[in-house]
Design a protein around this motif. Structure first.
Motif, mmCIF file in Angstrom:
data_model
loop_
_atom_site.group_PDB
_atom_site.id
_atom_site.type_symbol
_atom_site.label_atom_id
_atom_site.label_comp_id
_atom_site.label_asym_id
_atom_site.label_seq_id
_atom_site.Cartn_x
_atom_site.Cartn_y
_atom_site.Cartn_z
ATOM 1 N N CYS A 15 0.834 -1.213 0.000
ATOM 2 C CA CYS A 15 0.000 0.000 0.000
ATOM 3 C C CYS A 15 0.864 1.257 0.000
ATOM 4 O O CYS A 15 0.553 2.230 -0.700
ATOM 5 C CB CYS A 15 -0.922 0.021 1.215
ATOM 6 N N ALA A 19 0.764 3.975 -2.923
ATOM 7 C CA ALA A 19 0.462 5.364 -2.589
ATOM 8 C C ALA A 19 1.600 6.283 -3.024
ATOM 9 O O ALA A 19 1.362 7.382 -3.527
ATOM 10 C CB ALA A 19 0.206 5.504 -1.085
ATOM 11 N N THR A 22 1.390 6.588 -6.834
ATOM 12 C CA THR A 22 0.196 7.345 -7.197
ATOM 13 C C THR A 22 0.388 8.823 -6.896
ATOM 14 O O THR A 22 0.059 9.685 -7.724
ATOM 15 C CB THR A 22 -1.037 6.802 -6.429
ATOM 16 N N HIS A 23 0.928 9.114 -5.742
ATOM 17 C CA HIS A 23 1.202 10.510 -5.384
ATOM 18 C C HIS A 23 2.193 11.118 -6.371
ATOM 19 O O HIS A 23 2.003 12.246 -6.841
ATOM 20 C CB HIS A 23 1.740 10.600 -3.953
ATOM 21 N N ARG A 26 0.501 11.928 -9.659
ATOM 22 C CA ARG A 26 -0.399 13.084 -9.589
ATOM 23 C C ARG A 26 0.348 14.408 -9.506
ATOM 24 O O ARG A 26 -0.095 15.405 -10.066
ATOM 25 C CB ARG A 26 -1.322 12.965 -8.383
ATOM 26 N N ILE A 43 -3.847 9.366 0.190
ATOM 27 C CA ILE A 43 -3.874 8.188 -0.689
ATOM 28 C C ILE A 43 -3.622 6.925 0.121
ATOM 29 O O ILE A 43 -4.321 5.916 -0.017
ATOM 30 C CB ILE A 43 -2.835 8.335 -1.819
ATOM 31 N N TYR A 44 -2.614 6.981 0.997
ATOM 32 C CA TYR A 44 -2.256 5.814 1.802
ATOM 33 C C TYR A 44 -3.415 5.387 2.704
ATOM 34 O O TYR A 44 -3.720 4.193 2.804
ATOM 35 C CB TYR A 44 -1.008 6.101 2.640
ATOM 36 N N GLY A 46 -6.573 5.854 2.226
ATOM 37 C CA GLY A 46 -7.602 5.232 1.387
ATOM 38 C C GLY A 46 -7.278 3.782 1.083
ATOM 39 O O GLY A 46 -8.163 2.912 1.120
ATOM 40 N N LEU A 47 -6.011 3.510 0.808
ATOM 41 C CA LEU A 47 -5.594 2.131 0.543
ATOM 42 C C LEU A 47 -5.664 1.287 1.814
ATOM 43 O O LEU A 47 -6.007 0.098 1.760
ATOM 44 C CB LEU A 47 -4.178 2.102 -0.036
#
Length: 172
Positions: A15, A19, A22-23, A26, A43-44, A46-47
């Motif tokens: 995770c 994250a 993904t970060h 973005r 993000i983390y 949410g995962l």
């Protein structure tokens, strides 16, 4: 159920890597860059919430790995002379050392494969800073699991200031 601890650390490490990437996708920045922790933690978290649904699968994986874990404890017991020492050694290897290595490998592989930044640009580390990275990573793993490695080790690598990081960890 120490095997569950190892499985849990590994899934949360994945995770963290997802994250991180993904970060980076973005923002184009490492979560360690100034003012980036909030977005990364969003993000983390949410995962992590999704991990609740995976708990039965993690428990099943831990049950499947339990014979292997017990076999290792028994082997370490023979080498170290007592079951207690074998259990402590297996716990250290499988719940501290292996997850740290797994997290760092996952971060390196994920950021390299996607081209996302692992660290913001900075000067190379001095030997005392390198020691702080290792100590922070170990302390973080013992205290808070995989997220502790990021908070304890990677943040120390970026900041490389013991008192500043210690104060941030203690008072938030």
């Amino acid at each position: 159920l120490l095997s569950y601890g190892m499985i849990s650390h590994m899934t949360y490490s994945i995770c963290i890597a997802i994250a991180w990437v993904t970060h980076g996708a973005r923002t184009g920045l490492s979560p360690l860059a100034p003012m980036q922790w909030g977005g990364f933690f969003g993000i983390y978290l949410g995962l992590c919430a999704a991990q609740l649904w995976l708990r039965p699968a993690r428990l099943a994986a831990a049950m499947l790995l339990m014979p292997i874990y017990e076999w290792n404890v028994e082997g370490l017991r023979r080498v170290l002379g007592s079951k207690k020492r074998g259990l402590i050694a297996a716990g250290a290897v499988f719940n501290i050392i292996f997850p740290i290595l797994f997290l760092h490998a996952a971060l390196r592989i994920a950021t390299h494969a996607t081209g996302m930044p692992l660290f913001p640009p900075r000067a190379s580390l001095s030997p005392p800073e390198m020691v702080m990275v290792v100590l922070g990573s170990l302390l973080g793993q013992v205290i808070a699991g995989p997220m502790g490695v990021v908070a304890g080790g990677v943040m120390w690598l970026h900041e490389a200031s013991f008192f500043r990081v210690a104060t941030a960890m203690l008072i938030g």
